[in-house]
Design a protein around this motif. Structure first.
Motif, PDB file in Angstrom:
ATOM      1  N   ASP A  34       0.841  -1.197   0.000  1.00 24.73           N
ATOM      2  CA  ASP A  34       0.000   0.000   0.000  1.00 24.73           C
ATOM      3  C   ASP A  34       0.873   1.243   0.000  1.00 24.73           C
ATOM      4  OD1 ASP A  34       0.852  -0.371   2.605  1.00 24.73           O
ATOM      5  OD2 ASP A  34      -0.947   0.505   3.457  1.00 24.73           O
ATOM      6  N   ILE A  35       0.234   2.373  -0.260  1.00 24.91           N
ATOM      7  CA  ILE A  35       1.032   3.567  -0.584  1.00 24.91           C
ATOM      8  C   ILE A  35       1.877   4.053   0.594  1.00 24.91           C
ATOM      9  CG2 ILE A  35      -0.695   5.365  -0.059  1.00 24.91           C
ATOM     10  CD1 ILE A  35       0.120   6.418  -2.996  1.00 24.91           C
ATOM     11  N   LYS A  36       1.389   3.831   1.812  1.00 22.11           N
ATOM     12  CA  LYS A  36       2.134   4.286   2.985  1.00 22.11           C
ATOM     13  C   LYS A  36       3.322   3.373   3.296  1.00 22.11           C
ATOM     14  CE  LYS A  36      -0.510   6.523   6.061  1.00 22.11           C
ATOM     15  NZ  LYS A  36      -1.346   6.729   7.257  1.00 22.11           N
ATOM     16  N   SER A  37       3.411   2.251   2.594  1.00 24.71           N
ATOM     17  CA  SER A  37       4.547   1.348   2.806  1.00 24.71           C
ATOM     18  C   SER A  37       5.619   1.540   1.741  1.00 24.71           C
ATOM     19  CB  SER A  37       4.072  -0.113   2.751  1.00 24.71           C
ATOM     20  OG  SER A  37       3.064  -0.359   3.697  1.00 24.71           O
ATOM     21  N   MET A  38       5.418   2.512   0.848  1.00 24.23           N
ATOM     22  CA  MET A  38       6.328   2.631  -0.299  1.00 24.23           C
ATOM     23  C   MET A  38       7.508   3.551  -0.026  1.00 24.23           C
ATOM     24  SD  MET A  38       3.822   2.933  -3.568  1.00 24.23           S
ATOM     25  CE  MET A  38       2.616   1.680  -3.947  1.00 24.23           C
ATOM     26  N   TYR A  39       8.650   3.197  -0.638  1.00 21.32           N
ATOM     27  CA  TYR A  39       9.827   4.066  -0.625  1.00 21.32           C
ATOM     28  C   TYR A  39       9.591   5.212  -1.610  1.00 21.32           C
ATOM     29  CZ  TYR A  39      12.344   0.204   1.666  1.00 21.32           C
ATOM     30  OH  TYR A  39      12.761  -0.779   2.527  1.00 21.32           O
ATOM     31  N   PRO A  40      10.314   6.323  -1.435  1.00 17.50           N
ATOM     32  CA  PRO A  40      10.132   7.465  -2.350  1.00 17.50           C
ATOM     33  C   PRO A  40      10.237   7.086  -3.822  1.00 17.50           C
ATOM     34  CG  PRO A  40      11.541   8.080  -0.503  1.00 17.50           C
ATOM     35  CD  PRO A  40      11.252   6.613  -0.341  1.00 17.50           C
ATOM     36  N   GLU A  41      11.174   6.207  -4.176  1.00 12.95           N
ATOM     37  CA  GLU A  41      11.320   5.819  -5.597  1.00 12.95           C
ATOM     38  C   GLU A  41      10.043   5.146  -6.091  1.00 12.95           C
ATOM     39  OE1 GLU A  41      13.599   5.526  -2.799  1.00 12.95           O
ATOM     40  OE2 GLU A  41      13.957   3.439  -3.433  1.00 12.95           O
ATOM     41  N   GLU A  42       9.420   4.383  -5.207  1.00 10.73           N
ATOM     42  CA  GLU A  42       8.196   3.687  -5.617  1.00 10.73           C
ATOM     43  C   GLU A  42       7.036   4.675  -5.769  1.00 10.73           C
ATOM     44  OE1 GLU A  42       9.353  -0.560  -3.480  1.00 10.73           O
ATOM     45  OE2 GLU A  42       8.394   1.006  -2.306  1.00 10.73           O
ATOM     46  N   LEU A  43       7.037   5.694  -4.922  1.00 11.82           N
ATOM     47  CA  LEU A  43       6.002   6.730  -5.075  1.00 11.82           C
ATOM     48  C   LEU A  43       6.170   7.451  -6.410  1.00 11.82           C
ATOM     49  CD1 LEU A  43       5.772   8.431  -1.551  1.00 11.82           C
ATOM     50  CD2 LEU A  43       4.216   6.768  -2.576  1.00 11.82           C
ATOM     51  N   LYS A  44       7.431   7.641  -6.811  1.00  7.98           N
ATOM     52  CA  LYS A  44       7.692   8.281  -8.104  1.00  7.98           C
ATOM     53  C   LYS A  44       7.048   7.489  -9.222  1.00  7.98           C
ATOM     54  CE  LYS A  44      11.913  10.817  -7.519  1.00  7.98           C
ATOM     55  NZ  LYS A  44      13.351  10.686  -7.427  1.00  7.98           N
ATOM     56  N   ASN A  45       7.202   6.163  -9.166  1.00 11.32           N
ATOM     57  CA  ASN A  45       6.604   5.312 -10.205  1.00 11.32           C
ATOM     58  C   ASN A  45       5.087   5.435 -10.215  1.00 11.32           C
ATOM     59  OD1 ASN A  45       9.120   4.436 -10.884  1.00 11.32           O
ATOM     60  ND2 ASN A  45       8.989   2.563  -9.636  1.00 11.32           N
ATOM     61  N   VAL A  46       4.499   5.426  -9.030  1.00  8.67           N
ATOM     62  CA  VAL A  46       3.042   5.550  -8.934  1.00  8.67           C
ATOM     63  C   VAL A  46       2.596   6.853  -9.589  1.00  8.67           C
ATOM     64  CG1 VAL A  46       1.210   6.103  -7.268  1.00  8.67           C
ATOM     65  CG2 VAL A  46       2.693   4.125  -6.878  1.00  8.67           C
ATOM     66  N   LEU A  47       3.304   7.927  -9.271  1.00  4.81           N
ATOM     67  CA  LEU A  47       2.886   9.232  -9.791  1.00  4.81           C
ATOM     68  C   LEU A  47       3.132   9.339 -11.288  1.00  4.81           C
ATOM     69  CD1 LEU A  47       3.985  11.331  -6.742  1.00  4.81           C
ATOM     70  CD2 LEU A  47       1.652  11.035  -7.577  1.00  4.81           C
ATOM     71  N   GLU A  48       4.230   8.753 -11.743  1.00  7.14           N
ATOM     72  CA  GLU A  48       4.501   8.785 -13.181  1.00  7.14           C
ATOM     73  C   GLU A  48       3.423   8.036 -13.957  1.00  7.14           C
ATOM     74  OE1 GLU A  48       9.128   9.580 -14.355  1.00  7.14           O
ATOM     75  OE2 GLU A  48       8.673   7.842 -13.083  1.00  7.14           O
ATOM     76  N   GLU A  49       3.005   6.895 -13.371  1.00 10.21           N
ATOM     77  CA  GLU A  49       1.930   6.131 -14.016  1.00 10.21           C
ATOM     78  C   GLU A  49       0.643   6.933 -14.103  1.00 10.21           C
ATOM     79  OE1 GLU A  49       1.379   2.258 -12.175  1.00 10.21           O
ATOM     80  OE2 GLU A  49       3.467   1.800 -12.725  1.00 10.21           O
ATOM     81  N   LEU A  50       0.465   7.850 -13.166  1.00  3.42           N
ATOM     82  CA  LEU A  50      -0.742   8.682 -13.188  1.00  3.42           C
ATOM     83  C   LEU A  50      -0.508   9.962 -13.997  1.00  3.42           C
ATOM     84  CD1 LEU A  50      -1.875   8.318  -9.448  1.00  3.42           C
ATOM     85  CD2 LEU A  50      -2.896   7.219 -11.440  1.00  3.42           C
ATOM     86  N   GLY A  51       0.632  10.007 -14.694  1.00  9.27           N
ATOM     87  CA  GLY A  51       0.914  11.136 -15.573  1.00  9.27           C
ATOM     88  C   GLY A  51       1.412  12.375 -14.847  1.00  9.27           C
ATOM     89  N   GLU A  52       1.968  12.185 -13.643  1.00 13.38           N
ATOM     90  CA  GLU A  52       2.454  13.332 -12.864  1.00 13.38           C
ATOM     91  C   GLU A  52       3.972  13.447 -12.947  1.00 13.38           C
ATOM     92  OE1 GLU A  52       0.665  15.525 -10.945  1.00 13.38           O
ATOM     93  OE2 GLU A  52      -1.243  14.613 -11.539  1.00 13.38           O
ATOM     94  N   LYS A  53       4.459  14.631 -12.607  1.00 10.70           N
ATOM     95  CA  LYS A  53       5.906  14.847 -12.552  1.00 10.70           C
ATOM     96  C   LYS A  53       6.480  14.146 -11.314  1.00 10.70           C
ATOM     97  CE  LYS A  53       6.751  17.939 -15.912  1.00 10.70           C
ATOM     98  NZ  LYS A  53       5.481  18.475 -16.300  1.00 10.70           N
ATOM     99  N   PRO A  54       7.697  13.595 -11.451  1.00 11.02           N
ATOM    100  CA  PRO A  54       8.284  12.855 -10.328  1.00 11.02           C
ATOM    101  C   PRO A  54       8.457  13.687  -9.045  1.00 11.02           C
ATOM    102  CG  PRO A  54       9.728  12.782 -12.268  1.00 11.02           C
ATOM    103  CD  PRO A  54       8.524  13.545 -12.659  1.00 11.02           C
ATOM    104  N   PHE A  55       8.641  15.011  -9.167  1.00 17.07           N
ATOM    105  CA  PHE A  55       8.887  15.795  -7.938  1.00 17.07           C
ATOM    106  C   PHE A  55       7.684  15.784  -6.998  1.00 17.07           C
ATOM    107  CE2 PHE A  55       6.413  19.682  -8.050  1.00 17.07           C
ATOM    108  CZ  PHE A  55       6.083  19.831  -9.394  1.00 17.07           C
ATOM    109  N   ARG A  56       6.545  15.432  -7.523  1.00 16.34           N
ATOM    110  CA  ARG A  56       5.348  15.338  -6.664  1.00 16.34           C
ATOM    111  C   ARG A  56       5.531  14.259  -5.589  1.00 16.34           C
ATOM    112  NH1 ARG A  56       2.569  19.708  -7.093  1.00 16.34           N
ATOM    113  NH2 ARG A  56       2.240  20.382  -9.226  1.00 16.34           N
ATOM    114  N   ALA A  57       6.436  13.306  -5.892  1.00 16.07           N
ATOM    115  CA  ALA A  57       6.641  12.195  -4.953  1.00 16.07           C
ATOM    116  C   ALA A  57       7.113  12.710  -3.590  1.00 16.07           C
ATOM    117  CB  ALA A  57       7.644  11.201  -5.520  1.00 16.07           C
TER     118      ALA A  57
END
Ligand code: SAH
Length: 351
Positions: A7-30
């Motif tokens: 789940d999202i609260k268990s993710m490392y910052p790099e993994e959050l970047k992937n989630v956000l990129e998949e949603l079409g967001e810029k990586p800095f949002r991570a």
């Protein structure tokens, strides 16, 4: 949500970047999202006002946030120790303890719902293991207690219900996230992981490059006595476990803690102390003597004050560093797993 799903609260910052990129967001949002989750500890996406409304809605739909709810709290009249019972999203309950020490506040967290290790004196293991906790559920125990007490947490001990090394991957994630500078930033030196002695995982942990303290639940001076108290002793000999401890010390430089619960007539004799000293003198370690907490369902009685003092003296004669665990909250179902057990028993009665 199964605990195998990240789940999202268990993710490392790099993994959050992937989630956000998949949603079409810029990586800095991570880093913004990470800060909401682990620094500000927001419980709803709606609060994350520097993220667009569209993104918040997408996240809420795809990644429900893990949030624990306190369903019971007991506070000790003796020392202010608090025991919290938290409900998980699948209806299970776990307990966590908040203790105040002169060197700061400490939180003791659970790593599993129930426990499979079967130690004879322990209440947590009576109903067996239900499941392992997700990293987010371990973090949330600390986050919620911080909110509920309004105080800083400086130490975390993974010594509540469960065997942390039986939940290895989620534990290591927990250590990295709770010590992350973008999150609670608790120094790894202020984290302690207590294990009944799962040897392969102890070797693995030594290779992670972490600086956490390892506490080994030893509880007996020889294999025969250890087997009578702890089924895990049938899998690994004391020699194997102590070798794994020495390896941990060599690799991390962290002084070891040995926990030793004193149960009347079981492991508290002078001969036991001598034998224990023979095993560990010369190691860079510290022994924490715990007068066993009597559990209603178990037959063990706590050793007398004099016996405990003798045991301590004997070890100290061999130059071993010993402390007797200060009894915190002994008026509030002190022993591991007792609050949860009581809660479940009462629920059964009410059905
Ligand atoms: N599974 C891990 C961590 C959880 S138990 C472990 O075995 O270390 C935390 C500590 O409390 C362990 O040292 C455990 O042996 C001890 N413990 C459990 N029940 C107890 C009781 N009734 N009295 C005293 N210590 C107890």
């Amino acid at each position: 949500m199964k605990n195998t799903v990240l789940d999202i609260k268990s993710m490392y910052p790099e993994e959050l970047k992937n989630v956000l990129e998949e949603l079409g967001e810029k990586p800095f949002r991570a880093s913004q999202l990470f800060s909401w989750l682990h620094d500000k500890q927001a419980e709803e996406y709606a609060r994350m006002t520097n993220l667009s409304k569209g993104l918040r809605e997408k996240l809420a739909q795809k990644y429900p946030l893990t949030v624990l709810r306190a369903v019971n709290m007991q506070e000790s009249r003796l020392d202010g120790t608090r025991k919290y019972l938290f409900a998980l999203d699948d209806g299970n309950v776990i307990e966590s303890v908040w203790m105040r020490y002169h060197h700061g506040n400490s939180v003791c967290i659970s790593s599993q719902v129930g426990c499979a290790m079967g130690c004879r004196f322990c209440a947590s293991t009576i109903g067996g293991k239900v499941r392992s906790l997700r990293t987010s559920e371990m973090l949330e125990q600390v986050y919620q207690i911080r909110k509920l007490t309004g105080e800083r947490v400086s130490n975390v001990v993974v010594m509540g219900t469960g065997e942390p090394l039986d939940n290895y991957d989620n534990l290591v994630r927990f250590i990295r996230l709770v010590s992350s500078p973008g999150g609670l930033n608790i120094s790894q030196r202020n984290l302690t992981v207590s294990t009944c002695g799962l040897v392969p995982e102890m070797y693995r942990l030594a290779e992670e490059g972490l600086a956490v303290t390892l506490a080994l639940s030893l509880h007996a001076p020889n294999d025969e006595k250890r087997k009578a108290l702890m089924p895990v002793a049938n899998r690994y000999t004391i020699r194997q476990v102590l070798d794994a401890c020495e390896n941990y010390y060599r690799k991390t430089g962290r002084r070891l803690t040995f926990e030793y619960a004193l149960a009347e007539g079981q492991n508290d004799g002078e001969q036991d102390a001598e034998e224990l000293a023979g095993l560990i003198s010369g190691m860079n370690c510290h022994v924490n003597l715990i007068p066993v907490n009597p559990v209603r369902e178990r037959k063990f009685a706590r050793s007398g004050k004099k016996v405990i003092a003798n045991f301590q003296n004997k070890l100290e004669k061999y130059g071993i560093n010993v402390t007797i665990r200060r009894e915190m909250g002994s008026d509030i179902d002190g022993a591991c797993g007792q609050l949860r057990k009581r809660y479940l028993d009462n629920q059964e009665k009410n059905v």
